[in-house]
Design a protein around this motif. Structure first.
Motif, short mmCIF file in Angstrom:
data_model
loop_
_atom_site.label_atom_id
_atom_site.label_comp_id
_atom_site.label_asym_id
_atom_site.label_seq_id
_atom_site.Cartn_x
_atom_site.Cartn_y
_atom_site.Cartn_z
N THR A 80 0.83 -1.21 0.00
CA THR A 80 0.00 0.00 0.00
C THR A 80 0.86 1.26 0.00
N ASP A 81 2.17 1.09 -0.13
CA ASP A 81 3.12 2.19 -0.22
C ASP A 81 3.74 2.16 -1.61
N TYR A 82 3.47 3.18 -2.43
CA TYR A 82 3.91 3.14 -3.82
C TYR A 82 5.43 3.11 -3.94
N THR A 83 6.13 3.86 -3.10
CA THR A 83 7.59 3.85 -3.15
C THR A 83 8.12 2.46 -2.86
N ALA A 84 7.50 1.77 -1.91
CA ALA A 84 7.91 0.40 -1.60
C ALA A 84 7.67 -0.52 -2.80
N CYS A 85 6.60 -0.27 -3.53
CA CYS A 85 6.31 -1.09 -4.72
C CYS A 85 7.33 -0.84 -5.83
N GLU A 86 7.80 0.39 -5.95
CA GLU A 86 8.88 0.66 -6.91
C GLU A 86 10.11 -0.16 -6.54
N GLY A 87 10.39 -0.25 -5.24
CA GLY A 87 11.51 -1.08 -4.80
C GLY A 87 11.28 -2.55 -5.06
N LEU A 88 10.04 -2.98 -4.97
CA LEU A 88 9.70 -4.38 -5.24
C LEU A 88 9.98 -4.73 -6.70
N VAL A 89 9.58 -3.86 -7.60
CA VAL A 89 9.84 -4.08 -9.03
C VAL A 89 11.35 -4.00 -9.29
N ALA A 90 12.02 -3.07 -8.64
CA ALA A 90 13.47 -2.94 -8.81
C ALA A 90 14.19 -4.22 -8.38
N THR A 91 13.66 -4.89 -7.38
CA THR A 91 14.25 -6.16 -6.94
C THR A 91 14.18 -7.20 -8.05
N ALA A 92 13.03 -7.27 -8.72
CA ALA A 92 12.88 -8.22 -9.83
C ALA A 92 13.89 -7.93 -10.93
N LEU A 93 14.04 -6.66 -11.26
CA LEU A 93 14.95 -6.29 -12.33
C LEU A 93 16.42 -6.53 -11.93
N ALA A 94 16.74 -6.22 -10.70
CA ALA A 94 18.12 -6.38 -10.25
C ALA A 94 18.53 -7.85 -10.22
N HIS A 95 17.62 -8.73 -9.84
CA HIS A 95 17.97 -10.14 -9.72
C HIS A 95 17.81 -10.92 -11.02
N PHE A 96 16.79 -10.56 -11.80
CA PHE A 96 16.46 -11.40 -12.95
C PHE A 96 16.39 -10.65 -14.28
N GLY A 97 16.47 -9.32 -14.24
CA GLY A 97 16.59 -8.54 -15.46
C GLY A 97 15.32 -8.27 -16.23
N ARG A 98 14.19 -8.77 -15.76
CA ARG A 98 12.94 -8.56 -16.47
C ARG A 98 11.76 -8.88 -15.55
N LEU A 99 10.54 -8.62 -16.03
CA LEU A 99 9.35 -8.97 -15.28
C LEU A 99 8.25 -9.32 -16.27
N ASP A 100 7.70 -10.54 -16.15
CA ASP A 100 6.70 -11.04 -17.08
C ASP A 100 5.32 -11.23 -16.47
N ILE A 101 5.29 -11.53 -15.19
CA ILE A 101 4.03 -11.92 -14.55
C ILE A 101 3.90 -11.20 -13.21
N LEU A 102 2.73 -10.61 -12.98
CA LEU A 102 2.41 -10.02 -11.68
C LEU A 102 1.16 -10.70 -11.15
N ILE A 103 1.24 -11.21 -9.94
CA ILE A 103 0.08 -11.76 -9.27
C ILE A 103 -0.14 -10.93 -8.01
N ALA A 104 -1.22 -10.13 -8.02
CA ALA A 104 -1.54 -9.25 -6.90
C ALA A 104 -2.37 -10.04 -5.89
N ASN A 105 -1.69 -10.62 -4.93
CA ASN A 105 -2.30 -11.55 -3.98
C ASN A 105 -2.42 -10.96 -2.57
N ALA A 106 -1.55 -10.04 -2.21
CA ALA A 106 -1.53 -9.53 -0.83
C ALA A 106 -2.84 -8.82 -0.48
N SER A 107 -3.36 -9.09 0.70
CA SER A 107 -4.57 -8.40 1.16
C SER A 107 -4.79 -8.65 2.64
N ILE A 108 -5.64 -7.84 3.21
CA ILE A 108 -6.09 -8.01 4.59
C ILE A 108 -7.59 -8.28 4.55
#
Length: 285
Positions: A80-108
């Motif tokens: 729920t923090d957009y800046t944190a989500c930018e870091g989440l995507v950056a993690t995918a790129l840093a480790h694997f170089g691309r992003l193909d699939i997003l599954i939005a599963n987190a919720s309360i």
């Protein structure tokens, strides 16, 4: 040639793994359905970025999957923090170089009637289900467009007809279906898949908690084990949904019954829910 990090098995040749070379980001994957969905994607050759808000549990899940020979990374982030989500995507790129699939599963989720809920608690539940899907997608969208990738929102069968004691949760999950439909129209022709999975009753981790009217974590309401699918079964359905690029998947016979009755005989659907509320109060409270 083996994929990096995969154990040598008869099925580990990159040509035999359907998701080899694909990178999946699964929010809320430190535990529960998200964790099992991550494992299911890994088994078919995908690299997976795990996410959660509990550092120890997230790291334990990462280590467990890595020990099974899978390519995984983890990012501690509040979706729920957009800046944190930018870091989440950056993690995918840093480790694997691309992003193909997003599954939005987190919720309360919640266990509280609307009249009793504190406004801040309603907002917390709603934000987790709506912005917790919107923000990761917004951060990931340029990369998903480049990959002509796949987006799946994890919703609930309770979004199809509403459920007493679940107002904010149902509202948030219902919003995801309309969001997916709108994005399908706006981004038609881009090659990106937008889908929704409506999950039914599922076995939970023993320490699974939802919020009461005051925002306190409490156990989830009673669900008969005979009505529940295992987390692995649900994960397999999510995996199939993504691979087939389906628009909507409704899990369980009950979910499909709700969908038909709500569409064709809405008053009958309401009567069924209200009757069950009177006779099975522990199902809601």
């Amino acid at each position: 040639m083996l994929l990096p990090g995969l154990k040598p098995t008869a099925m580990s040749d990159k040509n035999t793994l359907p998701l080899a070379g694909q990178v999946a980001l699964i929010t809320g994957s430190e535990s529960g359905i998200g964790r099992e969905t991550a494992r299911a994607f890994c088994r078919l050759g995908a690299a997976v970025v795990l996410n959660g808000r509990q550092a120890e549990r997230l790291e334990a899940t990462r280590q467990a999957l890595a020990a099974e020979g899978y390519r995984v990374a983890a990012c501690l982030a509040d979706v729920t923090d957009y800046t944190a989500c930018e870091g989440l995507v950056a993690t995918a790129l840093a480790h694997f170089g691309r992003l193909d699939i997003l599954i939005a599963n987190a919720s309360i989720s919640q266990r509280a009637y609307f009249a009793d809920m504190q406004p801040a608690v309603f907002r917390q539940v709603l934000d987790s289900n709506v912005y917790g899907a919107v923000y990761p997608l917004k951060a990931a969208l340029p990369h998903l467009l480049a990959a002509q990738g796949s987006v799946t929102f994890i919703s609930s069968i309770s979004a199809l007809n509403g459920m007493p004691s679940g107002s904010a949760y149902c509202a948030g999950k219902a919003a995801l279906a309309n969001l997916a439909h709108t994005l399908r129209l706006e981004l038609a022709g881009t090659g990106v898949h937008f889908g929704v999975v409506h999950i039914g009753f599922t076995q939970n981790d023993p320490d699974k908690r939802v919020l009461d009217a005051a925002g306190r974590p409490v156990p989830i309401a009673h669900r008969s084990p005979r009505w529940q699918k295992s987390q692995a079964e649900v994960a397999a359905i999510i995996l199939s949904h993504v691979r087939r690029r389906r628009r909507r998947t409704v899990i369980s016979a009950l979910g499909r019954f709700i969908l038909v009755v709500h569409s064709l005989l809405p008053r009958l659907g309401d009567w069924v829910v209200l009757t069950s509320q009177r006779r099975m109060r522990n199902f809601y409270e």
